[in-house]
Design an enzyme around this catalytic site. Sequence first.
Site, PDB file in Angstrom:
ATOM      1  N   TYR A  55       0.822  -1.220   0.000  1.00 53.64           N
ATOM      2  CA  TYR A  55       0.000   0.000   0.000  1.00 53.64           C
ATOM      3  C   TYR A  55       0.859   1.275   0.000  1.00 53.64           C
ATOM      4  O   TYR A  55       0.341   2.364  -0.229  1.00 53.64           O
ATOM      5  CB  TYR A  55      -0.939   0.070   1.211  1.00 53.64           C
ATOM      6  N   HIS A 113       0.255 -11.862   1.871  1.00 50.73           N
ATOM      7  CA  HIS A 113      -0.787 -11.053   1.214  1.00 50.73           C
ATOM      8  C   HIS A 113      -1.606 -11.837   0.182  1.00 50.73           C
ATOM      9  O   HIS A 113      -2.817 -11.657   0.066  1.00 50.73           O
ATOM     10  CB  HIS A 113      -0.125  -9.833   0.555  1.00 50.73           C
TER      11      HIS A 113
END
Length: 317
Positions: A55, A113
């Site tokens: 991110y 992830h």
Amino acid sequence: MDSVPKFKLNTGAQMPAIGMGCWAGFSEEEAEGAVSWFLTALKVGYRHFDTAWMYGTEKYLGEAIRQSGIPREELWINTKLAWHHPGLKTVEESLAESLRNLGTDYVDSYLLHWPQVVDWPYGVGALDMLRKAAKLFQEGKEPIAVRDSPTFNETWTGMEAVYRKGKARNIGVSNFSVKTLEKLLETAKVVPAIDQVELHPYLVQEDLRTYCDAKGIRLVAYTATGYNAVLTNPLIVELAEKYKASPAQVVLAWHLARGVIVVPKSADPQRQRANLNLPSLEPGDVQRISALDRNERYTKAGPTGKANGWTHEQLGW
Ligand SMILES: NC(=O)c1ccc[n+]([C@@H]2O[C@H](COP(=O)([O-])OP(=O)(O)OC[C@H]3O[C@@H](n4cnc5c(N)ncnc54)[C@H](OP(=O)(O)O)[C@@H]3O)[C@@H](O)[C@H]2O)c1
């Protein structure tokens, strides 16, 4: 809701059941601009933050936490191992980078992830890579190439090592299905504490919830609101009137009633506050919302039908 509830993980840890999503957008300006809404989130009572190396917001979350003066031990910080790192770095090196970004010496939870490993040139930043992928996606080209190795079973041994060293107090996965969890559990010595997946009333995933309940894995919902499509559904609107709440509050309350942790993102202080104060739904209403299931995902497959380089079949979706 007087205070934010906590849900127990299989390690015994108590995780705040509502966290702040920390994806801020594709540009560095948006990532940097998140400091201001991370600060309002801390001010209105968020103590759980959901970020990821990908991110590009870890360092800005660290900055907001420092500015807030809130002691580290009062916070739950979750971050995620980038999907290319297993091929380029060890899990330990990757986590060390995230910890430097965050300005802390441990994370409360660390997630793998995605199950797949993406082919990625060394040194390319997260947002640069994501922007490039988004452009290829728009041009109708497959944006992501994947590697065969290491497998997620191999990467998980690295996750177990950082867990044993205490650098990650809980470890888990993200975007894992029953199929990929079963494969992981064939070799895992530590059962994941968490699986963070897309989950909302149009993607109820009851089979995954049943499986995770049986294995002691806590589900965390992303895209928990289901966006406007779910928030404008007539049943959700009707229930919002009944509970004198907003549609988003009803949907978030539905997750909590199913034992699912949520990480809604909001940059708006009023919506941030509202998302922390949820009504308690009657069991019949929980069931009515679950019946809205359409098996509809907002995590879109790419132009070649793959989601981040894997087919839905490979992902077990
Ligand atoms: N593990 C993964 O692969 C993965 C993938 C996607 C996301 N995530 C995590 O999940 C977080 C949230 O995901 P998401 O952004 O897809 O879904 P989301 O939190 O359900 O939706 C965010 C959107 O909803 C709006 N919103 C928030 N609260 C609202 C309310 N009370 N009423 C009306 N609108 C509201 C926000 O706008 P405002 O900001 O204007 O309020 C924003 O546009 C991310 O930040 C990230 O941490 C993880």
